[in-house]
Motif scaffolding. Structure first.
Motif, PDB file in Angstrom:
ATOM      1  N   MET A   1      12.279   5.230  10.400  1.00  0.00           N
ATOM      2  CA  MET A   1      11.502   5.997   9.431  1.00  0.00           C
ATOM      3  C   MET A   1      11.433   7.464   9.852  1.00  0.00           C
ATOM      4  N   THR A   2      11.900   8.358   9.020  1.00  0.00           N
ATOM      5  CA  THR A   2      11.861   9.759   9.413  1.00  0.00           C
ATOM      6  C   THR A   2      11.102  10.605   8.394  1.00  0.00           C
ATOM      7  N   ASN A   3      11.277  10.251   7.150  1.00  0.00           N
ATOM      8  CA  ASN A   3      10.705  11.020   6.074  1.00  0.00           C
ATOM      9  C   ASN A   3       9.177  10.864   6.059  1.00  0.00           C
ATOM     10  N   HIS A   4       8.450  11.962   5.837  1.00  0.00           N
ATOM     11  CA  HIS A   4       6.991  11.861   5.934  1.00  0.00           C
ATOM     12  C   HIS A   4       6.402  10.961   4.858  1.00  0.00           C
ATOM     13  N   GLN A   5       7.060  10.888   3.698  1.00  0.00           N
ATOM     14  CA  GLN A   5       6.560  10.012   2.635  1.00  0.00           C
ATOM     15  C   GLN A   5       6.673   8.533   3.045  1.00  0.00           C
ATOM     16  N   GLU A   6       7.790   8.212   3.708  1.00  0.00           N
ATOM     17  CA  GLU A   6       7.965   6.829   4.182  1.00  0.00           C
ATOM     18  C   GLU A   6       6.906   6.491   5.232  1.00  0.00           C
ATOM     19  N   LEU A   7       6.657   7.456   6.124  1.00  0.00           N
ATOM     20  CA  LEU A   7       5.652   7.228   7.162  1.00  0.00           C
ATOM     21  C   LEU A   7       4.282   7.029   6.523  1.00  0.00           C
ATOM     22  N   ALA A   8       3.976   7.891   5.548  1.00  0.00           N
ATOM     23  CA  ALA A   8       2.681   7.802   4.867  1.00  0.00           C
ATOM     24  C   ALA A   8       2.550   6.472   4.134  1.00  0.00           C
ATOM     25  N   ASP A   9       3.626   6.024   3.494  1.00  0.00           N
ATOM     26  CA  ASP A   9       3.589   4.742   2.783  1.00  0.00           C
ATOM     27  C   ASP A   9       3.369   3.577   3.739  1.00  0.00           C
ATOM     28  N   ALA A  10       4.009   3.650   4.913  1.00  0.00           N
ATOM     29  CA  ALA A  10       3.865   2.567   5.895  1.00  0.00           C
ATOM     30  C   ALA A  10       2.403   2.477   6.348  1.00  0.00           C
ATOM     31  N   ILE A  11       1.802   3.619   6.595  1.00  0.00           N
ATOM     32  CA  ILE A  11       0.404   3.665   7.041  1.00  0.00           C
ATOM     33  C   ILE A  11      -0.518   3.145   5.937  1.00  0.00           C
ATOM     34  N   LYS A  12      -0.251   3.659   4.740  1.00  0.00           N
ATOM     35  CA  LYS A  12      -1.075   3.303   3.583  1.00  0.00           C
ATOM     36  C   LYS A  12      -1.058   1.795   3.329  1.00  0.00           C
ATOM     37  N   SER A  13       0.110   1.194   3.404  1.00  0.00           N
ATOM     38  CA  SER A  13       0.203  -0.233   3.064  1.00  0.00           C
ATOM     39  C   SER A  13      -0.573  -1.092   4.070  1.00  0.00           C
ATOM     40  N   VAL A  14      -0.643  -0.656   5.320  1.00  0.00           N
ATOM     41  CA  VAL A  14      -1.420  -1.410   6.323  1.00  0.00           C
ATOM     42  C   VAL A  14      -2.913  -1.364   5.975  1.00  0.00           C
ATOM     43  N   GLU A 293       4.678  -3.741  -3.960  1.00  0.00           N
ATOM     44  CA  GLU A 293       5.008  -3.770  -2.545  1.00  0.00           C
ATOM     45  C   GLU A 293       4.070  -2.928  -1.683  1.00  0.00           C
ATOM     46  N   ILE A 294       3.732  -1.740  -2.166  1.00  0.00           N
ATOM     47  CA  ILE A 294       2.828  -0.932  -1.345  1.00  0.00           C
ATOM     48  C   ILE A 294       1.444  -0.813  -1.985  1.00  0.00           C
ATOM     49  N   PHE A 295       1.133  -1.718  -2.893  1.00  0.00           N
ATOM     50  CA  PHE A 295      -0.213  -1.834  -3.453  1.00  0.00           C
ATOM     51  C   PHE A 295      -0.772  -0.502  -3.922  1.00  0.00           C
ATOM     52  N   ARG A 296      -0.013   0.188  -4.739  1.00  0.00           N
ATOM     53  CA  ARG A 296      -0.506   1.483  -5.208  1.00  0.00           C
ATOM     54  C   ARG A 296      -1.723   1.330  -6.115  1.00  0.00           C
ATOM     55  N   SER A 297      -2.637   2.232  -6.018  1.00  0.00           N
ATOM     56  CA  SER A 297      -3.754   2.298  -6.952  1.00  0.00           C
ATOM     57  C   SER A 297      -4.158   3.767  -7.036  1.00  0.00           C
TER      58      SER A 297
END
Ligand SMILES: C[S@@+](CC[C@H](N)C(=O)[O-])C[C@H]1O[C@@H](n2cnc3c(N)ncnc32)[C@H](O)[C@@H]1O
Length: 319
Positions: A1-14, A293-297
């Motif tokens: 994971m390098t892109n900041h959006q991917e990192l943010a999504d990973a954190i958010k989903s947890v 997948e990432i439970f967006r709301s």
């Protein structure tokens, strides 16, 4: 994971997965399950470290006034060495005289505080304060991302069970983006109560919490926090809304009756344990968003994506 959006999504989903699981199983069972997911926790820790060190701190490197760490450092410097503590003590003394009694003895101040300040950084992740001489840091996390962070669940480890959690030993306890990780208000309250016990009288709890809304949007919530913390024995010293976060410092009263007297005047009849709420607690995750997948709301998109992803911008921590 390098892109900041991917990192943010990973954190958010947890965060969201834990909140949903807590609603389903109850907070304690969900927490127990969560802490057993060592691979997930390790990935979270790495994502958090990378986001903070390769985006936030790099982008803000030339101007330390723009980051959350700097706020905490400056606040402690001002409180302990630039008159903040004296002001807090004299405010408490007035409360004490009003609510406890003019003729009662106000507790004698401790010996002057020396450098380095003894700090407990809870949910430290990668020990972001390690390079500041102002502190002698004990850093703890359920999933350390650095060798100098002790693996410890602050919620579940009892005071006295380990040699770094001893009553009245710290000048500062830091919760930097910790409380919103926890899925229930009562868990956040339990952490604040533990911090109170670990602090020396006159010590300070510094809380940094993400919030991208305008200054007054969450003022009701901030008031409830203040009441909940007062019920423990904390008096608010400072409060600052920066662009994407709220920063606050609370002083451990020498005698908790001083601030509890103030609390009685507020006609607060709620349960203190339910006071440390965050907007996500009332987020109506519908079944469709739970399937994503990432439970967006809506709230999470604003609260988390912006809080984390936008922090790469150099002006994130400016007023
Ligand atoms: C959003 S990160 C913040 C990291 C760091 N404090 C910062 O400001 O960059 C939240 C951290 O809190 C940790 N954490 C959550 N609950 C915890 C607990 N009960 N005990 C110890 N650490 C905890 C998580 O593992 C995670 O590293």
């Amino acid at each position: 994971m390098t892109n900041h959006q991917e990192l943010a999504d990973a954190i958010k989903s947890v965060h969201i997965e834990l909140r949903l699981s807590s609603r389903k199983l109850g907070a304690d069972a969900a927490w127990e399950q969560h802490c057993q997911k060592s691979e997930l926790l390790k990935n979270y820790a790495q994502a958090m470290k990378k986001l903070a060190t390769s985006h936030w701190e790099t982008n803000n490197a030339n101007d330390p006034t723009m980051n959350r760490i700097y706020w905490a450092v400056q606040e402690c410097e001002d409180f302990f060495f630039n008159g903040g503590a004296e002001t807090a003590v004299s405010k408490e003394k007035k409360l004490f005289q009003t609510f406890v009694g003019e003729n009662e003895n106000f507790p004698i101040p401790n010996a002057p505080v020396n450098r380095p300040l003894k700090m407990l950084d809870v949910g430290s992740c990668y020990n972001p304060l390690r390079n500041f001489n102002l502190f002698d840091v004990t850093a703890v996390d359920i999933a350390p991302a650095s060798d100098d962070v002790i693996e410890c669940d602050f919620l579940k480890t009892e005071i006295g069970e380990v040699d770094f959690l001893i009553e009245s030993t710290y000048d500062v306890v830091l919760f930097s983006f910790l409380l919103e990780y926890l899925p229930e208000p009562k868990m956040r309250y339990a952490c604040c109560l533990k911090a109170y016990k670990l602090l020396k009288p006159g010590g300070v709890l510094v809380i940094l919490t993400p919030d991208s809304k305008h200054d007054t949007a969450n003022s009701k919530i901030m008031r409830t926090w203040r009441l909940g913390l007062a019920s423990i024995g904390f008096m608010r010293v400072n409060y600052k809304k920066l662009r994407h976060l709220r920063c606050m410092s609370y002083y451990k009263c020498r005698d908790s009756r001083s601030i509890r007297g103030w609390l009685e005047l507020q006609k607060f009849d709620g349960s203190p344990e339910e006071c440390i709420v965050i907007p996500q607690d009332s987020n109506p995750y519908d079944s469709q968003s739970a399937k994503d997948e990432i439970f967006r709301s809506e709230t999470d998109n604003i609260q988390l994506a912006v809080n984390f992803a936008d922090m790469v911008n150099a002006d994130v921590f400016v007023d």
